[in-house]
Design an enzyme around this catalytic site. Structure first.
Site, PDB file in Angstrom:
ATOM      1  N   HIS A 118      27.294  53.826  26.544  1.00 21.80           N
ATOM      2  CA  HIS A 118      28.392  53.424  28.203  1.00 21.80           C
ATOM      3  C   HIS A 118      29.191  55.148  28.358  1.00 21.80           C
ATOM      4  CE1 HIS A 118      27.764  49.825  28.930  1.00 21.80           C
ATOM      5  NE2 HIS A 118      26.831  49.772  28.322  1.00 21.80           N
ATOM      6  N   HIS A 172      18.922  46.844  23.584  1.00 25.78           N
ATOM      7  CA  HIS A 172      18.564  44.904  22.894  1.00 25.78           C
ATOM      8  C   HIS A 172      18.464  45.190  21.913  1.00 25.78           C
ATOM      9  CE1 HIS A 172      19.635  44.751  27.772  1.00 25.78           C
ATOM     10  NE2 HIS A 172      20.974  45.830  27.572  1.00 25.78           N
TER      11      HIS A 172
END
Length: 720
Positions: A88, A251
């Site tokens: 992020h 993920h």
């Protein structure tokens, strides 16, 4: 995050509050301000090189596996949290203007520190504080955040492609970034037409890094989600394969947190949190008391082994059918059909408990979209290809905003240089010295090229530089390659003539000088210098424009043409290029361009004034050339712009004005908004008045030369 009425009563309204349409110079002011507490001569690159990187990584890894009482560790491992933090931090990068990214560690400041998508990343940084404290200024937060992500991935069994240090920290938010038009987080008002995000923005929703994980508008529509994913990742210069690899690889680790509705259980974000929280937001007593963290409102892991690198994500996604459901946190997520995979994964807090893996709408999009699915099936058939794709995509994601490879520091920098790093060849010849420089200047000035052509070509080559991501610039002479060679702002037909002339001068010189050679990149810059020196001489000033040889010429194979298209200026107020159809005032885009060049308000002012009197305007138009002796470096632009002898009126052309003699009514000048702003804006006028004064011309010449040199050398990292 807006000011309250009580705040305004205490501090008073700013000029921007009173006149919100007023042109702000704030983004240029930050280029001239020292906001950090470090010594002026502190060299972070040298400090970083002194680190024992292996020891630093060992300290980070110790943090990952030592759960703290004040914040729970899923699966007794903070690795997935660190991966999310690093992603992020870097994932705000936008190819359009080079802004965002990991450099500066701006995730520590508003608005990023309080975005919903960054919920609880404040805890990740606080967990790393002991490491940062130990190494102090020798290890920036910018490097530490990315390095922690790498160490996390490695600690869970995946060998990364490499790591480079050298990112310096900011000590305030970057005021130049436009994060979007919305006034409320997690809303969207940025689609110019269905499916098309407003130009210049990267994410599809305010406060999110990319897209809504539940699906567009919070609806579980994988096909529509795939379109948003493709658009947002392409704006980060990622292709479909890189996008799929990043999502699948990221993920593979960790879980999402949503056993409760975040709106019901979380306290305010860091910027709105009470002072006693000491900078931490999203207060959640349940997280501390029983480890039940709430972040997104979506709940569950993706795989059966959330802290191990394996093919679990890819296999789960492709081998099972998924159906949407509302999870315990009230958000849309996907569960395996027919109870498959039920209770197949460990609980994050109690390995004795079992839970069922889930998928996000953005995950299922990789299966429903035919192009993404083909890539995912290839990954499933070739795990090694998947691993290498993720390794290289992760490296690109976390290093994309660092610029050319010579800025990459440390023992883990890969030997391979990727095309997205804009590589350059080495100079395998002897560089020109003072005598040769003088000879080349004379040779260029003896051609048919005008001073304006020489200046405009040098500017066109060097002014592509963006300090935001350290891309562009004169080094490489990519102005002779596509796409820059064909940009309208560079006047392609005239540019062909200029380049042919330069190539002839270069060939004649190189053939005659043996081991001493000049690159086209150096010659283009040198030609601009020669023209400026002659123009200053015509105004009565003997100046020498500093010149440092050493630029080389890039090849087409070393140039990612699609990526370089992002460097094309929408307008160029310095050349007074304001094409029809631009929907923003020219002065705003002039400020934006000046900021990307890392200029201060006074540097921008001097540069515009000098280029106008040099006649360096697009198409050789008279716009802004407020002088009777063009191509001489005088202060006429400012003198005539500020004169009350001229009455300015809008013309029939968009953003163009006409100046009439007050006595005779005759038309004297034409100018654009990028010119008149230096007379109408109070701060810019104060700077223009310095140069317009009778004693201001010499200062203008000196300041113009200094600023010109700064732009010409902006990408010379070998000199810094």
């Amino acid at each position: 995050m807006a000011s309250s009425s009580s705040d305004e009563a205490f501090t008073g309204k700013s000029n921007q509050d009173w006149w919100p349409e007023r042109l702000s110079l704030e983004i240029l002011d930050q280029n001239g301000q020292k906001s950090d507490p470090l010594e002026a001569d502190f060299d972070y690159g040298e400090a970083f090189q002194e680190l024992d990187l292996e020891a630093v990584k060992e300290n980070i890894e110790a943090v990952l596996t030592e759960p703290q009482d004040w914040w729970p560790a899923d699966y007794e491992h903070y690795g997935p949290l660190m991966i999310r933090m690093a992603w992020h931090s870097a994932g705000t990068y936008r190819a359009y203007d080079g802004r965002g990214g990991a450099a500066g560690a701006r995730q520590r400041f508003a608005p990023l520190n309080s975005w919903p998508d960054n919920a609880n990343l404040d805890k990740a940084r606080r967990l790393l504080w002991p490491v940062k404290r130990q190494y102090g200024r020798n290890l920036s937060w910018s490097d530490l955040i990315v390095l922690a992500g790498n160490v996390a991935v490695e600690s869970m069994g995946f060998p990364t492609y490499g790591f480079a240090g050298g990112r310096e920290d900011d000590f305030d938010t970057d005021k130049s970034v436009n994060w979007g038009p919305e006034n409320e987080l997690e809303t969207q008002n940025r689609f110019e037409r269905p499916g098309e995000i407003q130009k210049g923005l990267g994410a599809s929703v305010m406060g999110l890094i990319y897209v809504n994980p539940e699906g567009p508008n919070g609806q579980p529509d994988p096909e529509a989600s795939a379109k948003n994913i493709r658009q947002t990742f392409s704006r980060m210069a990622m292709n479909d394969k890189q996008t799929a690899a990043l999502i699948a690889g990221g993920h593979t680790f960790g879980k999402v947190h949503g056993k409760d509705d975040p709106e019901e259980v979380l306290g305010p974000e860091p910027e709105a949190a009470p002072i006693e929280n000491m900078g931490l937001g999203w207060q959640n007593d349940a997280a501390v008391e029983d480890g039940e963290v709430t972040t997104s409102g979506i709940e569950g892991p993706w795989t059966r082994s959330p802290t191990e690198w394996d093919m679990g994500y890819v296999n789960n996604l492709l081998d099972y059918e998924w159906e949407p459901e509302k999870g315990p946190g009230g958000a849309w997520q996907w569960t395996p059909e027919d109870g498959e995979l039920e209770d197949s994964a460990p609980d994050a807090l109690d390995d004795g408990e079992r839970v069922t893996p889930m998928m996000l709408t953005t995950d299922v999009a990789l299966k429903k979209d035919p192009d993404y699915r083909e890539i995912m099936e290839t990954f499933q058939e070739n795990p090694m290809e998947f691993g290498m794709a993720f390794a290289k995509a992760w490296y690109k994601l976390t290093h994309r905003d660092m610029g050319p490879p010579e800025r990459f520091l440390g023992p883990e920098v890969p030997d391979e240089t990727m095309v997205w790093q804009d590589p350059l060849p080495d100079a395998e010849y002897e560089l020109v010295g003072d005598e040769a420089v003088a000879q080349l200047k004379e040779a260029v000035l003896e051609t048919d090229l005008t001073r304006a052509q020489l200046v405009k070509t040098a500017w066109a080559s060097a002014s592509t530089y963006r300090d935001s991501d350290k891309r562009g610039g004169a080094n490489g002479a990519r102005i002779r390659l596509n796409p820059q060679r064909g940009w309208e702002v560079n006047e392609p037909e005239k540019l062909e003539t200029v380049l042919e002339t330069y190539e002839r001068v270069q060939a004649e010189f190189n053939e005659s000088r043996g081991e001493v050679q000049v690159s086209l990149a150096d010659l283009i810059v040198l030609g601009g210098s020669a023209a400026i020196e002659e123009a200053a001489a015509d105004a009565g000033y003997d100046v020498e424009v500093p010149f440092e040889p050493g630029r080389t010429d890039a090849t087409a194979e070393q140039t990612d043409a699609d990526s370089f298209e992002a460097l094309k200026p929408e307008i160029d107020g310095f050349r007074n290029y304001v094409p029809d159809g631009v929907d923003r005032p020219a002065e705003e885009l002039l400020i934006d361009k000046a900021d990307l060049l890392n200029l201060t308000p006074d540097e921008m002012t001097a540069l515009v004034g000098g280029m106008r009197t040099l006649g360096a305007t697009y198409g050789d138009r008279e716009y802004g050339v407020l002088t009777d002796q063009p191509e001489a470096l005088t202060n006429d632009f400012f003198v005539n712009l500020l004169s009350m002898e001229t009455n300015w009126k809008p013309s029939t052309e968009d953003q163009v004005f006409e100046g009439y003699d007050r006595d005779t009514g005759d038309l004297k000048w034409k100018a654009t908004r990028a010119d008149l702003i230096f007379g109408s804006h109070s701060r810019l006028r104060s700077l223009a008045e310095v140069y317009a004064a009778e004693d201001g011309e010499k200062k203008l010449v000196e300041d113009f030369v200094d600023t010109w040199t700064k732009v010409m050398q902006a990408d010379r990292f070998d000199l810094k």
